[in-house]
Design an enzyme around this catalytic site. Structure first.
Site, PDB file in Angstrom:
ATOM      1  N   ASP A  52       0.853  -1.191   0.000  1.00 18.71           N
ATOM      2  CA  ASP A  52       0.000   0.000   0.000  1.00 18.71           C
ATOM      3  C   ASP A  52       0.887   1.240   0.000  1.00 18.71           C
ATOM      4  O   ASP A  52       1.627   1.480   0.948  1.00 18.71           O
ATOM      5  CB  ASP A  52      -0.881  -0.006   1.250  1.00 18.71           C
ATOM      6  CG  ASP A  52      -1.764   1.235   1.322  1.00 18.71           C
ATOM      7  OD1 ASP A  52      -2.753   1.292   0.561  1.00 18.71           O
ATOM      8  OD2 ASP A  52      -1.453   2.153   2.114  1.00 18.71           O
ATOM      9  N   TYR A  57       2.981   9.905   0.768  1.00 17.13           N
ATOM     10  CA  TYR A  57       4.052   9.366   1.610  1.00 17.13           C
ATOM     11  C   TYR A  57       5.431   9.775   1.097  1.00 17.13           C
ATOM     12  O   TYR A  57       6.424   9.609   1.799  1.00 17.13           O
ATOM     13  CB  TYR A  57       3.962   7.830   1.726  1.00 17.13           C
ATOM     14  CG  TYR A  57       2.653   7.302   2.279  1.00 17.13           C
ATOM     15  CD1 TYR A  57       1.767   8.142   2.951  1.00 17.13           C
ATOM     16  CD2 TYR A  57       2.289   5.969   2.122  1.00 17.13           C
ATOM     17  CE1 TYR A  57       0.557   7.658   3.444  1.00 17.13           C
ATOM     18  CE2 TYR A  57       1.083   5.487   2.618  1.00 17.13           C
ATOM     19  CZ  TYR A  57       0.217   6.340   3.270  1.00 17.13           C
ATOM     20  OH  TYR A  57      -0.979   5.866   3.753  1.00 17.13           O
ATOM     21  N   LYS A  86      -2.228   6.006  -3.981  1.00 15.26           N
ATOM     22  CA  LYS A  86      -3.380   6.878  -3.698  1.00 15.26           C
ATOM     23  C   LYS A  86      -3.199   8.284  -4.262  1.00 15.26           C
ATOM     24  O   LYS A  86      -2.098   8.835  -4.231  1.00 15.26           O
ATOM     25  CB  LYS A  86      -3.603   6.992  -2.187  1.00 15.26           C
ATOM     26  CG  LYS A  86      -3.597   5.680  -1.439  1.00 15.26           C
ATOM     27  CD  LYS A  86      -4.033   5.849   0.011  1.00 15.26           C
ATOM     28  CE  LYS A  86      -3.652   4.641   0.848  1.00 15.26           C
ATOM     29  NZ  LYS A  86      -2.257   4.635   1.305  1.00 15.26           N
ATOM     30  N   HIS A 119      -7.275   9.212  -1.660  1.00 16.30           N
ATOM     31  CA  HIS A 119      -6.685   9.062  -0.318  1.00 16.30           C
ATOM     32  C   HIS A 119      -7.628   9.514   0.793  1.00 16.30           C
ATOM     33  O   HIS A 119      -7.743   8.856   1.834  1.00 16.30           O
ATOM     34  CB  HIS A 119      -5.366   9.851  -0.269  1.00 16.30           C
ATOM     35  CG  HIS A 119      -4.442   9.422   0.827  1.00 16.30           C
ATOM     36  ND1 HIS A 119      -3.091   9.425   0.702  1.00 16.30           N
ATOM     37  CD2 HIS A 119      -4.687   8.987   2.089  1.00 16.30           C
ATOM     38  CE1 HIS A 119      -2.536   9.000   1.826  1.00 16.30           C
ATOM     39  NE2 HIS A 119      -3.483   8.739   2.688  1.00 16.30           N
TER      40      HIS A 119
END
Ligand SMILES: NC(=O)c1ccc[n+]([C@@H]2O[C@H](COP(=O)([O-])OP(=O)(O)OC[C@H]3O[C@@H](n4cnc5c(N)ncnc54)[C@H](OP(=O)(O)O)[C@@H]3O)[C@@H](O)[C@H]2O)c1
Length: 312
Positions: A52, A57, A86, A119
């Site tokens: 994931d 990030y 995402k 997200h």
């Protein structure tokens, strides 16, 4: 004696899209780039085949590098690994969705994604600053786009060889219903915080009834103390079944029918969090009877993610 399933090999069919999602997944929310590469490698070595990721990030490059190195060294075909990323809040405008998707593909060095999620349902001011704030430090939201607009743009990305399925994250039942009812391509997966203190039972029932996979994050309550890892019911069961509290929590999540994400950072933790075993029915019932309720991540209220290092 009843034969218990091997939870490590369990996967759920993707009804709205194609393929299957391995139940036990590795989450890549790791602020440090070197730690990201190492942890991804350790997770692959332990057995994880579901990853994931997220544009937010800021480590898709590192995850991609670790992944490609392992695929080539082990001679494993790309199709054996399930990869999600995402769309971030600043890219909700339909004219930004395709380029955000392509950017993720390039950073991950992939030709296709198994799953692409919105997200959060919150749209932020569009632009390159992922954390747009006003002079008072408040997030600048974008009133010029709706979740349905963004969903339409997500639908347009789904194509053979490019993207297999789309879904949502950090969403409540009401908003999920709205998207579900109006969608041409239904959400295949919904990623939300879930653990015994936030079982999201109603959402899980809706997902199960409608063929959506619920994917739990924070199964260990983000490791926060006091939290689910120290819960007396969990530690008691762990002793009884000769597993660790983390293994009990991950097994509970998978056994109740959700996919789950965990982020071990060392080789030993990767092996621990991978080697889960099915719980007896009485243990499942005891965990289901826990009454404590607590949400650890505030993201559903604001769209601001918890646990991303400052400056990222
Ligand atoms: N959609 C969203 O908004 C959202 C939000 C958050 C997370 N996520 C996803 O969910 C993934 C999982 O996140 P998470 O934070 O919930 O991961 P997690 O693995 O459930 O929890 C991580 C915390 O638990 C600790 N931990 C890990 N394994 C342990 C074990 N075996 N025993 C004791 N403690 C253990 C870690 O400690 P150490 O730090 O010491 O390793 C860390 O504090 C993320 O990587 C990300 O992909 C999504």
């Amino acid at each position: 004696m009843e034969k218990l399933p091997d939870l490590r090999q369990l996967s759920f069919p993707i009804k709205y899209g194609s393929g299957r999602i391995p139940a036990l997944g590795f989450g890549t929310l790791i602020p440090d780039p070197i730690e990201t590469t190492l942890a991804t490698k350790h997770a692959l070595e332990a057995g994880f085949r579901h990853f994931d990721c997220a544009e937010r990030y800021r480590n898709e490059r590192e995850v991609g590098e670790a992944l490609h190195q392992w695929l080539s060294e082990s001679g494993t075909p790309r199709e054996r690994v399930f990869i999600t990323t995402k769309l971030w809040n600043t890219n909700h405008r339909p004219d930004r969705v395709a380029s955000a998707f392509e950017g993720s593909l390039q950073r991950l060095k992939l030709e296709y994604l198994d799953l692409y999620l919105i997200h959060t349902p919150f749209a932020f001011q569009p632009g390159d600053n992922q954390d747009p704030r006003d002079a008072r430090g408040n997030i600048i939201y974008d009133e010029g786009v709706t979740l349905k607009d963004t969903w339409r743009a997500m639908e347009a990305l789904v194509a053979p060889g490019k993207l297999k399925a789309i879904g949502l994250s950090d969403i409540g039942l009401e908003q999920l219903r709205e998207v579900f009812d109006s969608a041409n391509i239904k959400p295949a997966v919904v990623q939300v915080e879930s653990h015994p203190y936030l079982p999201q039972t109603e959402l899980l029932e809706f997902c199960t009834k409608n063929g959506i996979v619920m994917l739990a994050f924070a199964p260990l309550g983000h490791g926060m103390k006091p939290g689910v890892l120290e819960d007396r019911v969990i530690t008691g069961i762990a002793r009884r079944v000769n597993q660790t509290p983390a293994q009990v929590l991950l097994a509970w999540a998978v056994q109740r029918g959700t996919a789950v994400l965990t982020t071990p950072k060392t080789p030993a933790r990767a092996r621990e969090n991978w080697n889960i075993a099915a719980l007896p029915e009485d243990a499942m019932a005891e965990i289901n009877a826990i009454k404590t309720r607590q949400q650890f991540n505030p993201v559903t209220a604001t769209g601001i993610p918890g646990f991303i290092a400052k400056g990222n």
